[in-house]
Design a protein around this motif. Structure first.
Motif, PDB file in Angstrom:
ATOM      1  N   LEU A 350       0.611  -1.184   0.310  1.00 50.09           N
ATOM      2  CA  LEU A 350      -0.119  -0.315   0.058  1.00 50.09           C
ATOM      3  C   LEU A 350       0.853   1.129   0.839  1.00 50.09           C
ATOM      4  O   LEU A 350       0.224   2.171  -0.266  1.00 50.09           O
ATOM      5  N   TYR A 406      -5.749  -3.875  -5.399  1.00 53.65           N
ATOM      6  CA  TYR A 406      -5.508  -2.348  -5.377  1.00 53.65           C
ATOM      7  C   TYR A 406      -4.059  -1.379  -6.228  1.00 53.65           C
ATOM      8  O   TYR A 406      -3.158  -1.597  -5.913  1.00 53.65           O
ATOM      9  N   LYS A 407      -5.130  -0.879  -6.006  1.00 52.42           N
ATOM     10  CA  LYS A 407      -3.299   0.170  -7.495  1.00 52.42           C
ATOM     11  C   LYS A 407      -3.145   1.360  -6.525  1.00 52.42           C
ATOM     12  O   LYS A 407      -4.781   2.710  -6.381  1.00 52.42           O
ATOM     13  N   ILE A 408      -2.386   1.767  -7.084  1.00 49.66           N
ATOM     14  CA  ILE A 408      -2.010   3.590  -6.310  1.00 49.66           C
ATOM     15  C   ILE A 408      -2.309   4.357  -7.465  1.00 49.66           C
ATOM     16  O   ILE A 408      -1.556   4.421  -8.057  1.00 49.66           O
ATOM     17  N   ASP A 409      -2.821   5.862  -6.293  1.00 48.15           N
ATOM     18  CA  ASP A 409      -2.708   7.119  -7.252  1.00 48.15           C
ATOM     19  C   ASP A 409      -2.842   7.134  -8.998  1.00 48.15           C
ATOM     20  O   ASP A 409      -1.948   7.134  -9.531  1.00 48.15           O
ATOM     21  N   GLN A 410      -3.869   6.489  -8.998  1.00 51.64           N
ATOM     22  CA  GLN A 410      -3.883   6.278 -10.499  1.00 51.64           C
ATOM     23  C   GLN A 410      -4.814   7.201 -11.815  1.00 51.64           C
ATOM     24  O   GLN A 410      -5.822   7.835 -10.292  1.00 51.64           O
ATOM     25  N   ASP A 431      -6.545   6.606  -5.585  1.00 46.16           N
ATOM     26  CA  ASP A 431      -6.271   4.920  -4.804  1.00 46.16           C
ATOM     27  C   ASP A 431      -7.450   4.313  -5.363  1.00 46.16           C
ATOM     28  O   ASP A 431      -8.700   5.366  -5.423  1.00 46.16           O
TER      29      ASP A 431
END
Length: 833
Positions: A350, A406-410, A431
């Motif tokens: 994360l 979970y994908k960060i700062d898309q 996110d």
């Protein structure tokens, strides 16, 4: 005198009853007199004695008490033999078995299998061979001791996602059928055994063909094929309860039930299984469920069998492997609080940088793969005459599931959305949690006609029509910030349809000591998919392919124990889904072509069997990763004009003495690609650097593979075995790391042992297996097993990936590898009723 004889008989009766005798003989094929190795022989009365025929077909029971028995002999593809026997002395009973041409589960499989003297390289595994090691690990691991096989596990301990390579060919090039029905995914072309956990418990036998082999259904065998036959008829009722437990929280529970033959016509079989494991790799848990149901109806001239089986898997993913900068640098692990750098799993992390407080809370707990697959098969066979039989099957497979991540700062624009304003600030990034879905249907029909007009001629006409419908789509189920995304928002969808038709004809003709073999297959593919056109518009497209796959061979029978053979086969293989969807018609790769030359020698004696096989596999347009981008900017596989595999396979088994057996195999090969071009992306100036190689090693193709199983039976019904496996160096790409031009490796990563190369070191792993069987009152058999893997805790990696690029004038190798577990164990208790 009469009274004297009566008294004498009365005195001798107890002695005769206590006498012990032997029953022995030989099992052969009635049509050609060939010995049948591995036939199951049972001497049955109130208690049963069971053995298997040796390599020359012989069997023997010693210390048999006088009395009345039933001698039963069974062998795959042959009719069951029964004979009542009064044992009052030593008996020699030779049994000639008739070919069973009218059992659906046999004919359906035999249409796509090599026969005993076919001029091709193959290995047969019986149910008993699989059961010895079936303590919870996936099916590929049960095939690990067969020639030219390399296995790997994402989670590191054989549970969860596993893989198999044969002669260096990966799962997308290995054709897998179950009862003659294709198992490979129609688009990706891989076979995912995780979708059928504990399937080995419902398998009766497997034939592994190496090379192109015989014509089969589904995608062409482009390196090997696995022909799997599930549970077949058992005439007596049974119940089995199996429980296994071991390292890394691994638990397997299996219950099997069978009715035996009811009223001479019906049989029912069922299995329910559960497997759970934490995995060796951190956060690589598996929770697997499956069942198998089969019902059959038998008449004199026909058989109808219905199979329903399914599997459901939920796994926390470890499919990216371990970054080399973690596993190769203990100081990095210590600085970031990683307790065991060989187990580090970065999927679901994360934050952007690790901290010394490495905690589970730093990861997304639902970074999981969730999938269920249901299979329905209806197999029918009819004996049309004494020379002609028909076998057909209808099938349907339903698969559905998703991978959550979970994908960060898309960027919201990446998901087809317009940035929204929140308190006067544009929300451009967030996110989020997304689910990548696959919902597919696969159905069709397979068929074969077998014509056997005389002992010297065998003809088969077969084929299949299959259709696949797959929906690929993605949902966003959570965003950290309000980005104007409606609930369960679908941001992409790709519907695909694939029609696959094939027909083949095969014949074997025996002329004296010579067997002539010929095989011809035609295959047509019609694939519709969402892809780019020449104007880079993403629209539904269609691709049609036609393949012709001829095969021919000859076998010369020197005598009943020895033969030599040679064959030539052609295989063609279509590109996979990504090759189609990430290209335009102008850049779309060509299908692959393989010309396979095989030649070998086989021998079998009373206490031994052995074989040697030479192969030369010449590829045209083999698909490999080169690092280049196509006209839509995607890094997909490219065709290489010339590549080949050439080698020798040796395998054998010998009974050193009655209690000691040694089986071993070895493959020595050279696997090369000619005139290979690699493209490295240069971050410094946004260009590509091309590197040319005249001849290098094919990726994941070790030059030596060896396996050994030394089995000792010190006591009755007990054995201990040492299983050994050696795999030499494997390259992660096709460069062999021999040239980086004027560029050098970045000295900043010089302490990383992986920085200078892109290969996996060779490894030598040893396992110990113990089996003991005994009986107690009310239980037919109690089986206790212990499997201790990697007894010397060898540190090794069996799989990996590499991505090379240029930055600051240096070549940076980004390697991801899959460490396998140190010493670990599985113990099992099996109760048979």
């Amino acid at each position: 005198m009469k009274n004297f004889y009566l008294a004498l008989v009365a005195l001798l009766l107890p002695m005769l009853a206590a006498a012990q005798f032997s029953v022995s003989g030989k099992i052969t094929d009635q049509t050609n007199g060939e010995p049948l190795a591995g036939a199951t022989v049972t001497l049955q009365n109130a208690s049963s004695l069971t053995t298997n025929s040796s390599t020359n077909g012989s069997y023997e029971f010693n210390n048999v008490k006088a009395g009345n028995y039933t001698l039963k002999v069974s062998y795959v593809g042959y009719q069951l033999f029964n004979q009542n026997l009064n044992v009052n002395g030593n008996h020699v009973i030779n049994v000639s078995l008739n070919t069973n041409n009218f059992t659906a589960e046999e004919v359906t499989v035999s249409a796509t299998r090599a026969s005993a003297k076919s001029p091709t390289a193959f290995t047969n595994l019986r149910k008993q061979d699989l059961e010895k090691n079936n303590l919870g690990q996936d099916l590929p691991y049960l095939l690990n001791q067969t020639p030219s096989v390399v296995t790997t596990s994402d989670a590191g301990a054989g549970v969860g996602y596993t893989g198999i390579r044969i002669r260096g060919s990966d799962g997308t090039r290995i054709n897998v059928t179950v009862n003659g029905i294709p198992l490979n995914d129609a688009e990706s072309q891989g076979s995912f055994f995780i979708n059928l956990p504990d399937f080995a418990s419902s398998v009766n036998n497997i034939q592994i063909q190496r090379g192109v082999g015989t014509s089969t259904n589904g995608a062409s065998a482009f390196g090997a094929s696995l022909n799997i036959q599930t549970t077949t008829r058992q005439d007596t009722a049974y119940a089995n309860i199996n429980t296994s437990a071991g390292s890394y929280g691994t638990v397997k529970n299996t219950v099997q039930l069978g009715s035996g033959l009811l009223n001479g016509h019906f049989s029912l079989d069922g299995r329910l299984s559960r497997i759970a494991s934490n995995g060796y790799i951190d956060r690589a848990t598996s929770n697997l469920l499956s069942y198998y149901l089969s019902g059959a109806y038998y008449t004199k001239n026909s058989t109808l069998r219905a199979n329903v089986f399914a599997g459901r898997e939920r796994t926390y993913q470890a499919w990216n492997g371990i970054p080399d900068y973690v596993i190769g640098d203990d100081s990095y692990a210590a600085a970031n609080g990683i307790p065991d750098n060989r187990r580090y799993n970065e999927l679901g992390f994360l934050g952007k940088n690790l901290t010394p407080s490495y905690q589970r809370s730093n990861f997304y707990d639902n970074q999981t793969d969730n999938y269920q697959q249901n299979h329905y098969q209806l197999l029918y066979d009819r004996q049309l005459s004494d020379k002609l039989s028909f076998s057909g099957a209808l099938h349907y497979t339903k698969g559905s599931g998703y991978y959550e991540e979970y994908k960060i700062d898309q960027p919201v624009t990446k998901y087809g959305l317009t940035p929204v304003m929140l308190n006067g600030t544009a929300i451009n990034n967030t996110d989020l949690v997304r689910r990548l879905w696959l919902d597919n249907d696969f159905y069709g029909v397979t068929y074969s006609l077998k014509y056997h007009p005389q002992k010297t001629l065998n003809l088969i006409l077969g084929g299949a029509y299959n259709e696949y419908k797959g929906a690929h789509f993605g949902n966003i189920v959570y965003t950290a910030q309000s980005a104007g995304i409606p609930p369960n928002y679908e941001y992409y969808r790709d519907n695909a349809n694939k029609k696959d038709f094939n027909i083949f004809a095969r014949g074997e003709w025996t002329l004296g000591q010579v067997l002539l073999y010929a095989d011809m297959q035609y295959r047509h593919i019609d694939y519709s998919f969402l892809g780019f056109d020449r104007n880079l518009n993403n629209i539904q497209q269609d691709a049609k392919l036609n393949f012709y796959n001829p095969k021919a061979g000859i076998t010369y029978n020197i005598d009943n124990r020895n033969n030599v053979y040679a064959s030539f086969s052609v295989g063609n293989h279509e590109p996979n889904r990504d090759d189609f969807t990430n290209s335009t018609p102008q850049s779309r790769p060509k299908p692959e072509n393989l010309k396979d030359f095989e030649a070998g020698y086989r021998t079998a004696g009373k206490n031994y069997s052995a074989g040697i096989n030479g192969f030369y596999m010449l590829y045209k347009n083999q698909l490999v990763l080169t690092g280049a981008l196509n006209d839509v900017g995607a890094a997909i596989r490219s065709n290489v004009k010339d590549s080949y595999r050439a080698g020798i396979e040796v395998d054998g088994r010998v009974n050193i003495f009655s209690k000691l057996t040694w089986a071993a195999n070895a493959t020595l090969s050279t696997n090369k690609v000619k005139n290979y071009q690699q493209f490295l992306y240069n971050e410094d100036n946004d260009t590509y650097v091309q590197q040319q190689y005249s001849k290098t090693n094919l990726a994941f193709s070790p030059s030596f593979i060896g396996g050994s199983e030394l089995s000792f039976s010190p006591i009755k019904n007990g054995s201990i075995a040492l299983l050994s496996k050696y795999v030499s160096r494997q390259y992660l790409d096709n460069t062999s790391n021999t040239n980086t031009g004027s560029l050098t490796v970045n000295p900043a990563v010089a302490n990383n042992k992986y920085a200078y190369h892109r290969y996996l070191d060779g490894y030598f792993v040893n396992d110990i297996r113990l089996n003991y069987n005994f009986k107690v009152k009310g239980v037919k058999n109690v089986g206790v097993s212990l499997l201790v893997n990697n007894i010397f805790s060898a540190k090794y990696e069996s799989n990996g990936a590499t991505y090379a690029g240029i930055s600051g004038g240096y070549v940076n190798n980004y390697n991801y590898i899959f460490p396998q577990a140190p010493i670990n164990f599985l113990a099992a208790l099996n109760l048979s009723f």
